[in-house]
Design a protein around this motif. Structure first.
Motif, PDB file in Angstrom:
ATOM      1  N   ASN A 561       8.573  14.935  -4.705  1.00  0.00           N
ATOM      2  CA  ASN A 561       9.710  14.574  -3.837  1.00  0.00           C
ATOM      3  C   ASN A 561      10.483  13.411  -4.450  1.00  0.00           C
ATOM      4  O   ASN A 561      10.684  12.379  -3.818  1.00  0.00           O
ATOM      5  N   LYS A 562      10.929  13.589  -5.691  1.00  0.00           N
ATOM      6  CA  LYS A 562      11.561  12.491  -6.414  1.00  0.00           C
ATOM      7  C   LYS A 562      12.830  11.986  -5.739  1.00  0.00           C
ATOM      8  O   LYS A 562      13.174  10.819  -5.867  1.00  0.00           O
ATOM      9  N   ASN A 563      13.525  12.859  -5.055  1.00  0.00           N
ATOM     10  CA  ASN A 563      14.782  12.463  -4.415  1.00  0.00           C
ATOM     11  C   ASN A 563      14.696  12.530  -2.892  1.00  0.00           C
ATOM     12  O   ASN A 563      15.711  12.573  -2.207  1.00  0.00           O
ATOM     13  N   LYS A 564      13.475  12.581  -2.372  1.00  0.00           N
ATOM     14  CA  LYS A 564      13.296  12.673  -0.923  1.00  0.00           C
ATOM     15  C   LYS A 564      12.307  11.595  -0.460  1.00  0.00           C
ATOM     16  O   LYS A 564      11.465  11.140  -1.228  1.00  0.00           O
ATOM     17  N   GLY A 565      12.402  11.270   0.805  1.00  0.00           N
ATOM     18  CA  GLY A 565      11.461  10.317   1.368  1.00  0.00           C
ATOM     19  C   GLY A 565      11.711   8.900   0.870  1.00  0.00           C
ATOM     20  O   GLY A 565      12.662   8.614   0.139  1.00  0.00           O
ATOM     21  N   ASP A 566      10.831   8.013   1.257  1.00  0.00           N
ATOM     22  CA  ASP A 566      10.945   6.601   0.913  1.00  0.00           C
ATOM     23  C   ASP A 566      10.075   6.324  -0.308  1.00  0.00           C
ATOM     24  O   ASP A 566       8.903   5.961  -0.201  1.00  0.00           O
ATOM     25  N   GLN A 567      10.658   6.487  -1.491  1.00  0.00           N
ATOM     26  CA  GLN A 567       9.906   6.332  -2.731  1.00  0.00           C
ATOM     27  C   GLN A 567       9.331   4.921  -2.873  1.00  0.00           C
ATOM     28  O   GLN A 567       8.215   4.751  -3.367  1.00  0.00           O
ATOM     29  N   SER A 568      10.077   3.925  -2.441  1.00  0.00           N
ATOM     30  CA  SER A 568       9.584   2.553  -2.510  1.00  0.00           C
ATOM     31  C   SER A 568       8.309   2.396  -1.692  1.00  0.00           C
ATOM     32  O   SER A 568       7.338   1.756  -2.142  1.00  0.00           O
ATOM     33  N   PHE A 569       8.281   2.995  -0.522  1.00  0.00           N
ATOM     34  CA  PHE A 569       7.110   2.918   0.357  1.00  0.00           C
ATOM     35  C   PHE A 569       5.913   3.622  -0.273  1.00  0.00           C
ATOM     36  O   PHE A 569       4.782   3.127  -0.220  1.00  0.00           O
ATOM     37  N   TYR A 570       6.162   4.784  -0.906  1.00  0.00           N
ATOM     38  CA  TYR A 570       5.069   5.535  -1.530  1.00  0.00           C
ATOM     39  C   TYR A 570       4.441   4.728  -2.670  1.00  0.00           C
ATOM     40  O   TYR A 570       3.210   4.669  -2.808  1.00  0.00           O
ATOM     41  N   TYR A 571       5.276   4.112  -3.501  1.00  0.00           N
ATOM     42  CA  TYR A 571       4.744   3.296  -4.599  1.00  0.00           C
ATOM     43  C   TYR A 571       3.967   2.097  -4.063  1.00  0.00           C
ATOM     44  O   TYR A 571       2.965   1.677  -4.648  1.00  0.00           O
ATOM     45  N   TYR A 572       4.431   1.540  -2.945  1.00  0.00           N
ATOM     46  CA  TYR A 572       3.740   0.390  -2.349  1.00  0.00           C
ATOM     47  C   TYR A 572       2.330   0.773  -1.895  1.00  0.00           C
ATOM     48  O   TYR A 572       1.352   0.076  -2.201  1.00  0.00           O
ATOM     49  N   ILE A 573       2.226   1.903  -1.170  1.00  0.00           N
ATOM     50  CA  ILE A 573       0.905   2.349  -0.718  1.00  0.00           C
ATOM     51  C   ILE A 573       0.024   2.694  -1.914  1.00  0.00           C
ATOM     52  O   ILE A 573      -1.175   2.399  -1.933  1.00  0.00           O
ATOM     53  N   LEU A 574       0.617   3.315  -2.937  1.00  0.00           N
ATOM     54  CA  LEU A 574      -0.133   3.631  -4.157  1.00  0.00           C
ATOM     55  C   LEU A 574      -0.679   2.350  -4.783  1.00  0.00           C
ATOM     56  O   LEU A 574      -1.841   2.301  -5.206  1.00  0.00           O
ATOM     57  N   GLY A 575       0.139   1.313  -4.817  1.00  0.00           N
ATOM     58  CA  GLY A 575      -0.306   0.032  -5.380  1.00  0.00           C
ATOM     59  C   GLY A 575      -1.475  -0.549  -4.614  1.00  0.00           C
ATOM     60  O   GLY A 575      -2.427  -1.081  -5.212  1.00  0.00           O
ATOM     61  N   ILE A 576      -1.430  -0.475  -3.289  1.00  0.00           N
ATOM     62  CA  ILE A 576      -2.536  -0.993  -2.468  1.00  0.00           C
ATOM     63  C   ILE A 576      -3.827  -0.224  -2.764  1.00  0.00           C
ATOM     64  O   ILE A 576      -4.893  -0.815  -2.954  1.00  0.00           O
ATOM     65  N   ALA A 577      -3.724   1.112  -2.799  1.00  0.00           N
ATOM     66  CA  ALA A 577      -4.911   1.941  -3.038  1.00  0.00           C
ATOM     67  C   ALA A 577      -5.483   1.700  -4.435  1.00  0.00           C
ATOM     68  O   ALA A 577      -6.706   1.602  -4.613  1.00  0.00           O
ATOM     69  N   LEU A 578      -4.614   1.583  -5.432  1.00  0.00           N
ATOM     70  CA  LEU A 578      -5.077   1.346  -6.805  1.00  0.00           C
ATOM     71  C   LEU A 578      -5.758  -0.011  -6.926  1.00  0.00           C
ATOM     72  O   LEU A 578      -6.790  -0.147  -7.608  1.00  0.00           O
ATOM     73  N   SER A 579      -5.196  -1.025  -6.260  1.00  0.00           N
ATOM     74  CA  SER A 579      -5.822  -2.350  -6.324  1.00  0.00           C
ATOM     75  C   SER A 579      -7.192  -2.329  -5.671  1.00  0.00           C
ATOM     76  O   SER A 579      -8.124  -2.998  -6.127  1.00  0.00           O
ATOM     77  N   GLY A 580      -7.345  -1.554  -4.604  1.00  0.00           N
ATOM     78  CA  GLY A 580      -8.632  -1.435  -3.942  1.00  0.00           C
ATOM     79  C   GLY A 580      -9.676  -0.772  -4.814  1.00  0.00           C
ATOM     80  O   GLY A 580     -10.877  -1.045  -4.688  1.00  0.00           O
ATOM     81  N   GLN A 581      -9.211   0.103  -5.721  1.00  0.00           N
ATOM     82  CA  GLN A 581     -10.123   0.773  -6.648  1.00  0.00           C
ATOM     83  C   GLN A 581     -10.372  -0.048  -7.914  1.00  0.00           C
ATOM     84  O   GLN A 581     -11.087   0.395  -8.811  1.00  0.00           O
ATOM     85  N   GLY A 582      -9.736  -1.220  -7.992  1.00  0.00           N
ATOM     86  CA  GLY A 582      -9.940  -2.079  -9.162  1.00  0.00           C
ATOM     87  C   GLY A 582      -9.007  -1.794 -10.313  1.00  0.00           C
ATOM     88  O   GLY A 582      -9.116  -2.427 -11.372  1.00  0.00           O
ATOM     89  N   HIS A 583      -8.059  -0.867 -10.149  1.00  0.00           N
ATOM     90  CA  HIS A 583      -7.098  -0.543 -11.216  1.00  0.00           C
ATOM     91  C   HIS A 583      -5.889  -1.476 -11.066  1.00  0.00           C
ATOM     92  O   HIS A 583      -4.797  -1.056 -10.665  1.00  0.00           O
ATOM     93  N   LEU A 584      -6.088  -2.731 -11.402  1.00  0.00           N
ATOM     94  CA  LEU A 584      -5.098  -3.757 -11.075  1.00  0.00           C
ATOM     95  C   LEU A 584      -3.815  -3.621 -11.886  1.00  0.00           C
ATOM     96  O   LEU A 584      -2.717  -3.856 -11.368  1.00  0.00           O
TER      97      LEU A 584
END
Length: 661
Positions: A561-584
């Protein structure tokens, strides 16, 4: 000055009829009693997103900045509804927290009672004017006695206060917006009536009261909720039915045909242009809906008669917070009740226009009801059904009922009281029962789901209530039932995923596939956004087991969904999940993408700084703190508290002190 003021108030009260004061106090005391069982009840629906997770309304001081930020924190309307949000902030300040909903709901009840008192006053003016103008053969002549007018106005106001359809406007906390906007609207109408009656009696200063009502209270109403733009239409309805023989309408017949034609033509052009602009304005709101504008209009024709049923015949099993079990009208004959509903609306409006001179109260009641629904039950791309949309509109129904009672030949004016008190007693009893259902979240959810078994939203609400009470197995089944009822809604599948992770029971492969496909198919859904936002708030603790799942979801959402939805929000949640997994490093990259896409969104910067602090990298943390401070200065919703906390953590880190985990 104090003595002069007290003397003035005392003399003013002395002029009021004692019966008026007694009735007003009776309304004040009795009206709110029937809502008290639900005053300690739960926060529901979007109370959470608008209030509980909104840090700006949770003020701890009364400084200008705190009040301003709280007032303009609302994103739901073009004007941000600052007065409503300010009322919540002040409520929070004096309550101290959101732990107990009682102070907030008691405030709603007080506002509702004040509205009832204003309706009492308005109806007294309306009935009194109609009675004075009525001929001896007109049934309205029978209420010419002032005491009759007072008692009649009191009955209608009390019925309006206690009718069960008002429950969601009072006990559903965020709908204070509806009640508070109605308060200013009613004050505007009251000013209009007082001013208009002064003009009719020959006093020239009445125009200032009308202008105060239209522009003064009208502005306050619109800044509380935008549907208050209907205030001029309510005034026109009163003008059309009560003052049709007064100036300037009495001069219409004296105008030349040419002048009349010019006035009608200009008015038509202005209205047509406004209507075209309005349609253009509301069209984008349908991007989030699974129905078209035509389908909504057809469905609302049936919904309006459903509202009338709820108002007049208050079956407790028909009321609900959610009415998504009512089918959509996909054509004028599907379902078959659509065509009769459309014809019924046309017939009612025709009666209101054709009989405005002979039956002004009937005409006013019909017009009042439809004006009350002119925005939220027509072209706007809102959800189809909500009971709180009848808050002011329902008053029109009781004007019509009163007209019909007066017109019935076998009832004399005295026997009128046999009918209206019966309505009041029945409605008060149903409201008390319904209010008791609102006393706690499980009771409310249980009744909602039991009375509306085919409502997906009701089943989902039951699942939420069961989850709060840690009945996770039952909650999972409720979410699964909701998903079966509406398979296209991602919210229910997301909730299933959360509960399944909580109890360590994996969903089936089909359910997992259906979940991500549903999220991808509806990236702009408000409910999906809210569900993902809730998950993001617990990914570091209670929902940490969902981190791998969320990483997979966000990667697919970003890719497909490159041109749909809130891409900024998706990257933010991805960042939180990755940090929780230690992939800083990957988390930092995702958060940087999030901020670059939307530089008004400060959460990614805050999260990056926290990551650098956790890595004891004071230089990087301070570098991004500088950027955060710059971005914060131009942001509508500044994060001053978070910035201060981060600065303190960095100082501790630089000085070798212990930092918070």
């Amino acid at each position: 000055m104090s003595k002069h003021f007290t003397s003035h108030v005392t003399s003013l009260l002395a002029k009021l009829p004692k019966l008026s004061i007694a009735l007003a106090l009776l309304l004040l005391i009795l009206g709110g009693v029937f809502y008290l069982p639900g005053a300690s009840g739960p926060y529901v629906f979007d109370d959470a997103t608008n209030l509980l997770t909104n840090s700006y309304v949770q003020i701890t001081d009364l400084t200008w900045d705190s009040l301003r930020h709280a007032a303009f924190t609302m994103e739901a309307g073009p004007l941000h509804r600052p007065i409503a949000m300010l009322s919540f902030a002040l409520n929070y300040y004096f309550a101290g927290n959101f732990n107990d909903p009682t102070p907030f709901k008691l405030t709603n009840i007080v506002i509702h009672i004040c509205n009832g008192l204003l309706i009492f006053w308005i109806m007294r003016l309306v009935f009194g004017h109609l009675a004075r103008k009525a001929s001896d053969s007109n049934p309205l002549h029978a209420i010419k006695n002032k005491n009759y007018v007072l008692l009649l106005a009191a009955c209608i106001a009390f019925i309006w206060i206690v009718q069960p359809i008002q429950i969601t406007s009072v006990l559903y906390l965020v709908q204070r917006m509806v009640a508070l906007a109605a308060l200013f609207t009613l004050l505007g109408i009251l000013c209009y009536l007082k001013g208009r009656l002064r003009i009719v009696s020959g006093e020239t200063n009445g125009i200032w009261l009308i202008l105060l009502g239209l522009f003064g209270f009208g502005t306050l109403a619109i800044l509380t909720k935008e549907n208050s733009v209907l205030l001029p239409l309510f005034m026109l309805a009163l003008e059309f039915t009560l003052f049709q023989k007064e100036f300037p309408w009495s001069s219409w017949g004296k105008l030349s045909s040419r002048t009349k034609g010019i006035i009608v033509s200009i008015s038509t052009i202005i209205l047509a242009a406004a209507f075209i602009w309005f349609l253009h304005y509301v069209q984008p709101s349908y991007a989030l809906r699974n129905f078209t504008m035509v389908e909504r209009l057809l469905t609302e024709s049936r919904v309006l008669f459903f509202y009338l049923f709820l108002i007049l015949i208050p079956r407790i099993d028909q009321f609900a917070l959610y009415h998504d079990d009512i089918p959509l009208s996909t054509s004028i004959i599907t379902p078959w009740t659509t065509l009769p509903a459309v014809l019924g609306i046309v017939a009612l409006l025709a009666v209101a226009i054709a009989h405005r001179k002979k039956y002004p109260l009937l005409s006013l009641g019909i017009l009042w009801f439809f004006i009350g629904h002119a925005l939220e039950s027509t072209f706007l791309g809102l959800e189809l059904i909500h009971e709180h949309r009848n808050y002011l509109a329902s008053l029109g129904v009781w004007m019509v009922v009163l007209h019909l009672i007066l017109q019935t030949q076998q009832f004399g004016a005295k026997k009128l009281w046999m009918v209206l008190p019966l309505f009041a007693v029945v409605f008060a009893a149903v409201t008390a029962m319904r209010s008791s259902q609102w006393s706690n979240i499980y009771a409310l959810a249980h009744y909602e789901a039991a009375h509306h078994p085919n409502s997906a939203d009701a089943q989902n609400f039951l699942g939420v209530a069961l989850g709060i009470n840690r009945h996770y197995g039952a909650a999972l089944e409720s979410f699964r039932r909701a998903s079966e009822l509406r398979s296209t809604e991602a919210l229910y599948l997301i909730n299933m995923t959360v509960v399944a992770a909580r109890i360590g029971i994996p969903l089936s492969q089909k359910e997992q596939t259906d979940t991500i496909q549903s999220i991808i198919a509806n990236p702009n859904s408000g409910s999906t956004f809210s569900a993902l936002l809730n998950i993001s708030s617990c990914l570091q603790d209670k929902c940490s087991s969902l981190q791998p799942t969320i990483i997979d979801w966000m990667n697919q959402l970003i890719e497909k969904n490159k041109n749909k939805g809130d891409q900024s929000f998706y990257y933010y949640i991805l960042g939180i999940a990755l940090s929780g997994q230690g992939h800083l490093d990957e988390a930092i990259t995702a958060l940087q993408h999030s901020y670059q896409i939307d530089k008004k969104y400060l959460h990614p910067l805050i999260k990056m700084i926290k990551i650098y602090i956790s890595q004891h990298d004071a230089r990087k943390a301070e570098e991004f703190l500088v950027e955060l401070r710059v971005a914060n200065q131009r942001n509508l919703h500044p994060r001053n508290t978070e910035i201060a906390q981060l600065a303190e953590e960095i100082d501790k880190l630089k000085n070798g002190g212990k930092i918070s985990p």
